[in-house]
Design an enzyme around this catalytic site. Structure first.
Site, PDB file in Angstrom:
ATOM      1  N   CYS A 166       0.803  -1.223   0.000  1.00 11.80           N
ATOM      2  CA  CYS A 166       0.000   0.000   0.000  1.00 11.80           C
ATOM      3  C   CYS A 166       0.836   1.274   0.000  1.00 11.80           C
ATOM      4  CB  CYS A 166      -0.950  -0.010   1.196  1.00 11.80           C
ATOM      5  SG  CYS A 166      -2.006  -1.463   1.234  1.00 11.80           S
ATOM      6  N   HIS A 306      -2.166   7.880   6.856  1.00 18.59           N
ATOM      7  CA  HIS A 306      -2.476   6.606   6.203  1.00 18.59           C
ATOM      8  C   HIS A 306      -3.877   6.168   6.613  1.00 18.59           C
ATOM      9  CE1 HIS A 306      -1.662   2.901   4.147  1.00 18.59           C
ATOM     10  NE2 HIS A 306      -1.842   2.174   5.241  1.00 18.59           N
ATOM     11  N   GLU A 317      -0.291   4.921  14.197  1.00 21.63           N
ATOM     12  CA  GLU A 317       0.094   6.132  13.471  1.00 21.63           C
ATOM     13  C   GLU A 317      -0.064   7.394  14.331  1.00 21.63           C
ATOM     14  OE1 GLU A 317      -0.533   8.316   9.119  1.00 21.63           O
ATOM     15  OE2 GLU A 317      -1.960   6.798   9.783  1.00 21.63           O
ATOM     16  N   LYS A 338      -9.182   8.345   3.230  1.00 22.78           N
ATOM     17  CA  LYS A 338      -9.711   6.985   3.044  1.00 22.78           C
ATOM     18  C   LYS A 338     -11.105   6.851   3.640  1.00 22.78           C
ATOM     19  CE  LYS A 338      -5.315   4.421   2.882  1.00 22.78           C
ATOM     20  NZ  LYS A 338      -4.347   5.507   3.148  1.00 22.78           N
ATOM     21  N   HIS A 343      -9.672   2.428   0.694  1.00 22.91           N
ATOM     22  CA  HIS A 343      -8.232   2.168   0.611  1.00 22.91           C
ATOM     23  C   HIS A 343      -7.892   1.676  -0.792  1.00 22.91           C
ATOM     24  CE1 HIS A 343      -4.212   1.342   1.447  1.00 22.91           C
ATOM     25  NE2 HIS A 343      -4.314   0.522   2.481  1.00 22.91           N
ATOM     26  N   PHE A 403       1.649  -3.510   3.990  1.00 24.03           N
ATOM     27  CA  PHE A 403       1.945  -4.841   4.492  1.00 24.03           C
ATOM     28  C   PHE A 403       3.408  -5.176   4.222  1.00 24.03           C
ATOM     29  CE2 PHE A 403      -2.451  -7.151   4.379  1.00 24.03           C
ATOM     30  CZ  PHE A 403      -2.923  -6.285   5.338  1.00 24.03           C
TER      31      PHE A 403
END
Length: 416
Positions: A166, A306, A317, A338, A343, A403
């Protein structure tokens, strides 16, 4: 070696809340959700029935049948966003452009998953001789996307893809930035693309317990930083930015949206899917981006987080931001776009970089929608909940994590 200044002169997007930049930005300002029940296939076999699909995408408006048949959806989406960005930049009408000095770096996480799925099913279900389309590999591999862009426009500069889950397209933008500032190109077309709203995409991410299953209320399913969040909503689309040597842009009288001034890239070295609980890698990436920009931590006005709406990621985060910025963290406007677009995986970094640049250019921070209840585990910061806000944005960061423990932060500021 003297490092070159790098600016943003063109933007292009194809998203679940708008099929071009003006439409997307209008939706983001108004807090429009792109969530809905999946229409591409019957999702009843899966726990997750929802996604942020594109609305009204018509392939015939962009490609003839022959072209469309040779491009997977992820490549189609990229071509649409790139064309808008090039048009926006004025480079298509710039007759003095040296195409040997124009490169393309476009990232993706999944690549041609639609083609891969269709070809394999065609073989397995049809029981036919193992014969695949000659376009199977060229449509599927990720690097064919920037290659196709270069072929279409004749761009002969550096050309490749980046893959970091991502964070893929954020890495692409960082690499394109490096290419120009080191003097290896004058112009770089960069960004990311993804078309993973498929059975494989929903099934795969669903098996990791990463997706929201709020099937009865898809428009509010993406809830970054909310206590009731239960996973992310898969999105699709593409984002493209034209990065340009500042002197080259100035000489041709280009409009400059913002200057890209630095980026950071780190690894959590912690877990294959989960982020570090204290966000150490994320904090280091942000620290690196600010330092490379020659700015101070207290100069940051806005961070496009994010913020995926996952239970653990939405804690780590903000902890990273609070630990890194200290008292100044409360003065920074945060948001998660998002919450509206879902996403977009490998395209997320690019689309969110476009949103960050537009926030600087328009002095406006879009909202984080779908907030209903505070989570006591999440640091109390300014997440711009439910309503956007006009404010001076001179220096901003855009975060993208993936990931595998990939952390990327891009830094932009007003160009002076």
């Amino acid at each position: 070696m003297e490092l070159r200044r790098v600016v943003v002169t063109g933007l292009g997007t194809l998203t679940p809340v708008g099929n071009d930049v003006p439409a997307m930005w209008d939706s983001l300002k108004r807090g429009v959700s792109g969530g809905a029940v999946i229409t591409y296939f019957n999702p009843e076999k899966f726990k997750c029935h929802i996604a942020c699909e594109l609305k009204g995408y018509d392939v015939t408006k962009h490609f003839d049948r022959k072209q469309a048949n040779r491009l997977d959806l992820f490549s189609q989406y990229a071509q649409v966003a790139v064309h808008e960005a090039l048009t926006d930049s004025g480079l298509l009408d710039y007759t003095e452009l040296d195409k040997s000095q124009v490169g393309v770096i476009i990232g993706s996480g999944f690549g041609g998953v639609n083609t891969f799925q269709q070809e394999c099913w065609g073989y397995l279900e049809g029981g036919r001789i193992p014969r695949f389309s000659p376009f199977f590999v060229p449509k599927t591999i990720i690097d064919v996307c920037p290659g196709q862009v270069a072929i279409k426009y004749g761009f002969e500069g550096p050309n490749y893809s980046t893959v970091a889950a991502c964070a893929s397209s954020a890495v692409s933008i960082g690499e394109a930035f490096n290419t120009i500032r080191l003097g290896k190109a004058k112009v770089m077309i960069t960004g990311g693309t993804e078309a993973a709203v498929t059975e494989c995409g929903i099934g795969g991410f669903g098996s990791t317990q990463a997706l929201s299953t709020r099937n009865d209320d898809p428009k509010t399913a993406s809830r970054p930083f909310d206590k009731g969040r239960d996973g992310f909503v898969l999105g699709e689309g593409a984002g493209a930015l034209i990065l340009e040597d500042y002197e080259h842009a100035k000489a041709r009288g280009a409009r400059i949206y913002a200057e890209i001034t630095g980026w950071g890239s780190t690894a959590d070295a912690y877990h294959i899917t989960a982020s570090h609980p204290e966000g150490l890698g994320a904090a280091n990436a942000m620290k690196m981006a600010v330092a490379e920009s020659g700015m101070a931590l207290d100069d940051v006005d806005y961070i496009n987080t994010h913020g995926t709406s996952t239970p653990k990621g939405d804690i780590s985060e903000p902890r990273a931001i609070e630990n890194l910025f200290g008292a100044h963290a409360k003065d920074i406007s945060l948001d998660s776009t998002k919450s509206m677009m879902g996403h977009l995986l490998g395209a997320a970094g690019a689309v969110e970089a476009v949103a960050t640049v537009l926030s600087i250019y328009n002095n406006f921070v879009p909202p984080t929608i779908n907030h209903f209840e505070d989570d006591p585990e999440i640091p109390s910061l300014d997440y711009t909940f439910n309503e956007g806000r006009a404010r001076e944005v001179n220096f901003a960061l855009s975060n993208a994590f993936g990931f595998g423990g990939h952390n990327v932060c891009l830094a932009f500021r007003k160009c002076r």
